[in-house]
Write a protein that holds these residues in place. Structure first.
Motif, PDB file in Angstrom:
ATOM      1  N   TRP A  95     -72.665  13.158   2.989  1.00  0.00           N
ATOM      2  CA  TRP A  95     -73.896  12.999   2.231  1.00  0.00           C
ATOM      3  C   TRP A  95     -74.680  11.730   2.542  1.00  0.00           C
ATOM      4  O   TRP A  95     -75.841  11.621   2.153  1.00  0.00           O
ATOM      5  N   CYS A  96     -74.076  10.759   3.228  1.00  0.00           N
ATOM      6  CA  CYS A  96     -74.796   9.504   3.506  1.00  0.00           C
ATOM      7  C   CYS A  96     -74.891   9.195   5.000  1.00  0.00           C
ATOM      8  O   CYS A  96     -75.991   9.104   5.539  1.00  0.00           O
ATOM      9  N   PHE A  97     -73.757   9.016   5.656  1.00  0.00           N
ATOM     10  CA  PHE A  97     -73.765   8.519   7.029  1.00  0.00           C
ATOM     11  C   PHE A  97     -74.395   9.493   8.013  1.00  0.00           C
ATOM     12  O   PHE A  97     -75.261   9.120   8.802  1.00  0.00           O
ATOM     13  N   THR A  98     -73.953  10.763   7.994  1.00  0.00           N
ATOM     14  CA  THR A  98     -74.489  11.735   8.949  1.00  0.00           C
ATOM     15  C   THR A  98     -75.985  11.965   8.745  1.00  0.00           C
ATOM     16  O   THR A  98     -76.741  11.944   9.729  1.00  0.00           O
ATOM     17  N   PRO A  99     -76.466  12.160   7.510  1.00  0.00           N
ATOM     18  CA  PRO A  99     -77.928  12.286   7.348  1.00  0.00           C
ATOM     19  C   PRO A  99     -78.680  11.030   7.785  1.00  0.00           C
ATOM     20  O   PRO A  99     -79.771  11.124   8.354  1.00  0.00           O
ATOM     21  N   CYS A 100     -78.099   9.860   7.534  1.00  0.00           N
ATOM     22  CA  CYS A 100     -78.745   8.617   7.947  1.00  0.00           C
ATOM     23  C   CYS A 100     -78.863   8.554   9.474  1.00  0.00           C
ATOM     24  O   CYS A 100     -79.905   8.177  10.009  1.00  0.00           O
ATOM     25  N   ILE A 101     -77.807   8.935  10.160  1.00  0.00           N
ATOM     26  CA  ILE A 101     -77.840   8.927  11.634  1.00  0.00           C
ATOM     27  C   ILE A 101     -78.852   9.946  12.139  1.00  0.00           C
ATOM     28  O   ILE A 101     -79.603   9.671  13.083  1.00  0.00           O
ATOM     29  N   LYS A 102     -78.897  11.132  11.529  1.00  0.00           N
ATOM     30  CA  LYS A 102     -79.893  12.143  11.924  1.00  0.00           C
ATOM     31  C   LYS A 102     -81.306  11.621  11.704  1.00  0.00           C
ATOM     32  O   LYS A 102     -82.194  11.822  12.529  1.00  0.00           O
ATOM     33  N   TYR A 103     -81.520  10.944  10.573  1.00  0.00           N
ATOM     34  CA  TYR A 103     -82.826  10.379  10.254  1.00  0.00           C
ATOM     35  C   TYR A 103     -83.218   9.343  11.300  1.00  0.00           C
ATOM     36  O   TYR A 103     -84.355   9.316  11.782  1.00  0.00           O
ATOM     37  N   MET A 104     -82.257   8.483  11.662  1.00  0.00           N
ATOM     38  CA  MET A 104     -82.544   7.462  12.677  1.00  0.00           C
ATOM     39  C   MET A 104     -82.795   8.103  14.039  1.00  0.00           C
ATOM     40  O   MET A 104     -83.678   7.661  14.782  1.00  0.00           O
ATOM     41  N   ASP A 105     -82.029   9.161  14.384  1.00  0.00           N
ATOM     42  CA  ASP A 105     -82.266   9.876  15.638  1.00  0.00           C
ATOM     43  C   ASP A 105     -83.681  10.441  15.680  1.00  0.00           C
ATOM     44  O   ASP A 105     -84.358  10.362  16.704  1.00  0.00           O
ATOM     45  N   LEU A 106     -84.107  11.008  14.578  1.00  0.00           N
ATOM     46  CA  LEU A 106     -85.447  11.591  14.495  1.00  0.00           C
ATOM     47  C   LEU A 106     -86.509  10.525  14.724  1.00  0.00           C
ATOM     48  O   LEU A 106     -87.414  10.686  15.546  1.00  0.00           O
ATOM     49  N   ASN A 107     -86.404   9.411  14.017  1.00  0.00           N
ATOM     50  CA  ASN A 107     -87.403   8.342  14.157  1.00  0.00           C
ATOM     51  C   ASN A 107     -87.280   7.626  15.489  1.00  0.00           C
ATOM     52  O   ASN A 107     -88.297   7.243  16.074  1.00  0.00           O
ATOM     53  N   CYS A 108     -86.089   7.433  15.973  1.00  0.00           N
ATOM     54  CA  CYS A 108     -85.922   6.750  17.259  1.00  0.00           C
ATOM     55  C   CYS A 108     -86.434   7.610  18.407  1.00  0.00           C
ATOM     56  O   CYS A 108     -86.929   7.086  19.404  1.00  0.00           O
ATOM     57  N   GLY A 109     -86.328   8.939  18.259  1.00  0.00           N
ATOM     58  CA  GLY A 109     -86.880   9.827  19.285  1.00  0.00           C
ATOM     59  C   GLY A 109     -88.382   9.635  19.403  1.00  0.00           C
ATOM     60  O   GLY A 109     -88.932   9.582  20.510  1.00  0.00           O
ATOM     61  N   PHE A 110     -89.051   9.515  18.275  1.00  0.00           N
ATOM     62  CA  PHE A 110     -90.485   9.272  18.258  1.00  0.00           C
ATOM     63  C   PHE A 110     -90.794   7.908  18.884  1.00  0.00           C
ATOM     64  O   PHE A 110     -91.680   7.784  19.732  1.00  0.00           O
ATOM     65  N   LEU A 111     -90.053   6.876  18.465  1.00  0.00           N
ATOM     66  CA  LEU A 111     -90.283   5.536  19.012  1.00  0.00           C
ATOM     67  C   LEU A 111     -89.993   5.472  20.512  1.00  0.00           C
ATOM     68  O   LEU A 111     -90.667   4.750  21.249  1.00  0.00           O
TER      69      LEU A 111
END
Length: 128
Positions: free
Chosen positions: A83-99
């Motif tokens: 509920w915390c770590f995996t969604p956080c990593i997915k969220y960062m992957d999503l934003n880092c892909g854009f960056l």
């Protein structure tokens, strides 16, 4: 999938092989230094008896509580990862892909003209 516990092989993945402790691993008399045979045999019996009794009493008093605590700890770890770590990593992957795309575009715009200019400049020097 069976939910029964294996009472014969209690370490099927061999995660506690390093804890294998037999009488021969602890006490050994080298050649030329031997106690009386009955002392050696009784020592063997006492070692195994007390090791077994102490372990059984300790697990009787503490084993179930420790297992319950470990169950809670692993449940908490699962909760945090799911509920915390995996969604956080997915969220960062999503934003880092854009960056990453933005950064690549900036580097392409800033560096590519310089690199092309340098390549044209140095292509004029040819080996004869």
């Amino acid at each position: 999938m069976s939910d029964s516990v294996d009472l014969e092989n209690r370490d099927p993945n061999n995660i506690n092989d390093h804890l294998s402790c037999k009488f021969e691993d602890v006490l050994a008399e080298p050649e030329g230094t031997h106690s009386i045979d009955c002392v050696w045999k009784l020592s063997y019996t006492c070692f195994n008896l007390w090791k077994g009794i102490c372990y059984k009493v300790a697990t009787l008093l503490c084993g179930i509580c420790i297992a319950a605590e470990l169950g809670c700890e692993f449940a908490q770890a699962s909760l945090l990862h799911i509920w915390c770590f995996t969604p956080c990593i997915k969220y960062m992957d999503l934003n880092c892909g854009f960056l990453k795309k933005v950064w690549a575009q900036c580097v392409t715009c800033a560096c590519e003209p310089c690199c092309q200019t340098c390549s044209l400049f140095f292509s004029a020097f040819k080996k004869s």
